[in-house]
Design an enzyme around this catalytic site. Structure first.
Site: not given
Length: 453
Positions: A41-44, A47
Site C-alpha cells: 500500500s501507499i501507506k509505506d 509510515a
C-alpha cells in the site's frame, strides 16, 4: 544490485493506463499502482517518513513502542519498519475493517485491538481514544498520529508527487485520490500544483463523511456523519493533513458503487486493488463529463485486493448487503420456485408423544421448536427415535428435553452455494424470514428441486 533491507524498496511504483473500465472517459486515465510497495500500500511511504522524522526529533527512542489507530495499511507500513528498526507495535482499529487486514498486522508481530466503529472520536471506546490512552500508559511509547502528523503529507510531497510528475513528463492535468487522512492528496497535490497551478485535484469522499460539505460550505455538519462500509476514505472529523486549499472539489461515492467498481478493476484491468481504488474510479466516472480528450488523469490505487477477500471480493457478502444481483440462485429464488408451504413448528412445552404424532400425521422428518413464537431449537425423527429407544417413558416429557440446536438462519440474499454448505447430517435444513417476516424452511430437497427446475 541489491537492497540493504526491504525499506529501500518503498516508492517508484508503476503508472499503468486504464483501458476498459474507463472506455467512456475521453481523457487518458492512468493508475498509480501502490500495491508494489513492500506492505502492498501507499501507506509505506508515510509510515517510514513519520518514523524517521520522529527518530530525528527524539520523539521515538531505541526499543520504543509504536502505538497507532489504523485501519491496517498504515499499521502494515509501521510494522514492517518496526521489524527492521527494532520497535514494538500496538495498533487499534475498528470492527468495520476486514479481518484480513488485522491478521496481516499480527503476522508482523503487532498487537491489534479492535474497537467499535459507531462511536464518536471522543468516546473512550473509539480507536482514536484507546490508542491515546495506551500511549499514556505504556513506557517509552510514541504515537505517529497519521491524521495530524504532517510528516504524512510531506512524504507524498517529497516522493509521490515528484514520481507522478516525472512519469507523466509533466502532462498530468488531474489527480484523483480517495481522501482519508488526507496525506496523499494534500502532499502530492501541493507538489503538482507548484509545478503547474492549472492541475485539478479531485478528492473522492463517501456518504457518511464530512469532507465534501465542509469543502463547499465551510460547515462541519454532524448530520452528515453516519455509518458507511467503504474502507480507507472519509472521516467524521477534520484531520490536519487534509489541506482543503489544495483540493479543488470532492465527489461522494456510494458504498455499493465503490464495492462493485473495486471488483470491476480486477475483471477489466487485471489489477487487484482495494476498496478505495474502486471508490476513486467510481468517482472519476461520475465526473467524466468534466474531462477533455487532451486531459491526463492520474488515480491513486492505494492498496491491494487481498485485504478485502472477505468483503468486496466475496459474493455472499455483497448479496447480504443488496449490492449484487445476479443469476445465481438465492434463498429468495428457491422459495419463489417452490409451492407455498406452511412451516410446521412445535412448542417447547409440548410432549414428545405429541411430536411423534405430528411427524407421523404430516410425514415430515424434522420440526423447528418454538417458545413464545421464537425458534429456539429443533427435533428430528432420529432425535425422537434415539430418545425413546433409550427410555420409552420419555413420551410424556417435554419436547425441549430432547431438542437440539436450532437450524441455522440465513438471509433472503444468501446464495445457494452457501446454503448447501450449511446443510449437513446435523443441520438438515436452514431457516429464514420471508419479506413478510414469516419463518420459512429450506431443505436439501428444496435445493435439488430449484436446481433441476
Amino acid at each position: 544490485m541489491w537492497y540493504k533491507n526491504i525499506l529501500e524498496t518503498i516508492g517508484n511504483t508503476p503508472l499503468v493506463r486504464l483501458n476498459k473500465i474507463t472506455r467512456d472517459v475521453s481523457a487518458t486515465v492512468l493508475a498509480k499502482v501502490e500495491t508494489t510497495n513492500p506492505g502492498n500500500s501507499i501507506k509505506d511511504r508515510m509510515a517510514i517518513k513519520m518514523i524517521e522524522d520522529a527518530e530525528r526529533s527524539g520523539a521515538l527512542k531505541p526499543g520504543g513502542t509504536i502505538i497507532e489507530g489504523t485501519s491496517g495499511n498504515t499499521g502494515m507500513g509501521l510494522a514492517i519498519a518496526a521489524v527492521i528498526k527494532g520497535y514494538k507495535c500496538i495498533f487499534t482499529t475498528t470492527d468495520k475493517q476486514s479481518k484480513e487486514k488485522t491478521d496481516a498486522l499480527r503476522a508482523f508481530g503487532a498487537e491489534v485491538i479492535v474497537c467499535p466503529t459507531n462511536v464518536d472520536p471522543e468516546d473512550p471506546r473509539s480507536y482514536y481514544s484507546v490508542s491515546s490512552r495506551l500511549v499514556r500508559e505504556t513506557p517509552n511509547a510514541w504515537k505517529p498520529n497519521q491524521y495530524d502528523n504532517l510528516s504524512n503529507s510531506q512524504a507524498h510531497y517529497e516522493q509521490t508527487g515528484p514520481e507522478i510528475w516525472e512519469q507523466t513528463e509533466g502532462r498530468i492535468t488531474h489527480l484523483v485520490v480517495g481522501v482519508g487522512t488526507g496525506g496523499t492528496i494534500s502532499g502530492a497535490g501541493k507538489y503538482l500544483k507548484e509545478r503547474n497551478p492549472g492541475i485539478q485535484v479531485w478528492g473522492i469522499d463517501t456518504f457518511g463523511s464530512v469532507f465534501k460539505k465542509y469543502k463547499e460550505t465551510g460547515i462541519f455538519d454532524k448530520d452528515e456523519i453516519y455509518p458507511y462500509i467503504t474502507e480507507g476514505i472519509g472521516e467524521d472529523f477534520l484531520p490536519q493533513n487534509v489541506d482543503f486549499s489544495v483540493i479543488d472539489l470532492f465527489e461522494k461515492v456510494t458504498d455499493k458503487d465503490a464495492a462493485l467498481t473495486t471488483r470491476e478493476i480486477a475483471r477489466k484491468e487485471g489489477i487487484f486493488a482495494g476498496n478505495s481504488a474502486g471508490a476513486a474510479v467510481a468517482g472519476l466516472l461520475q465526473l467524466k463529463d468534466r474531462l477533455k480528450p487532451t486531459d491526463v488523469v492520474v488515480i491513486i490505487f492505494h492498496d491491494h485486493g487481498s485485504r478485502y477477500m472477505g468483503k468486496m471480493y466475496n459474493d455472499d457478502w455483497l448479496r447480504e448487503r443488496g449490492f449484487l444481483h445476479d443469476e445465481k440462485l438465492t434463498a429468495k429464488s428457491i422459495l419463489a420456485k417452490r409451492d407455498r408451504q406452511e412451516i410446521v413448528t412445535i412448542d417447547a412445552d409440548k410432549t414428545i408423544l405429541e411430536a411423534v404424532n405430528t411427524i407421523k400425521t404430516l410425514n415430515i422428518s424434522q420440526i423447528p421448536v418454538t417458545q413464545q413464537g421464537m425458534v429456539i431449537g429443533k427435533i428430528t425423527e432420529s432425535d425422537v427415535l434415539s430418545a425413546l429407544l433409550e427410555n420409552p417413558s420419555l413420551k410424556a416429557s417435554k419436547v425441549q428435553t430432547i431438542m437440539t440446536q436450532s437450524f441455522p438462519f440465513v438471509d433472503l440474499n444468501t446464495s445457494i452455494d452457501k446454503i448447501s454448505s450449511m446443510i449437513s447430517k446435523e443441520n438438515t435444513a436452514v431457516l429464514l424470514e420471508d419479506e413478510m417476516g414469516k419463518i420459512e424452511i429450506i431443505t436439501q430437497y428444496d435445493i435439488i428441486s430449484a436446481i433441476s427446475g
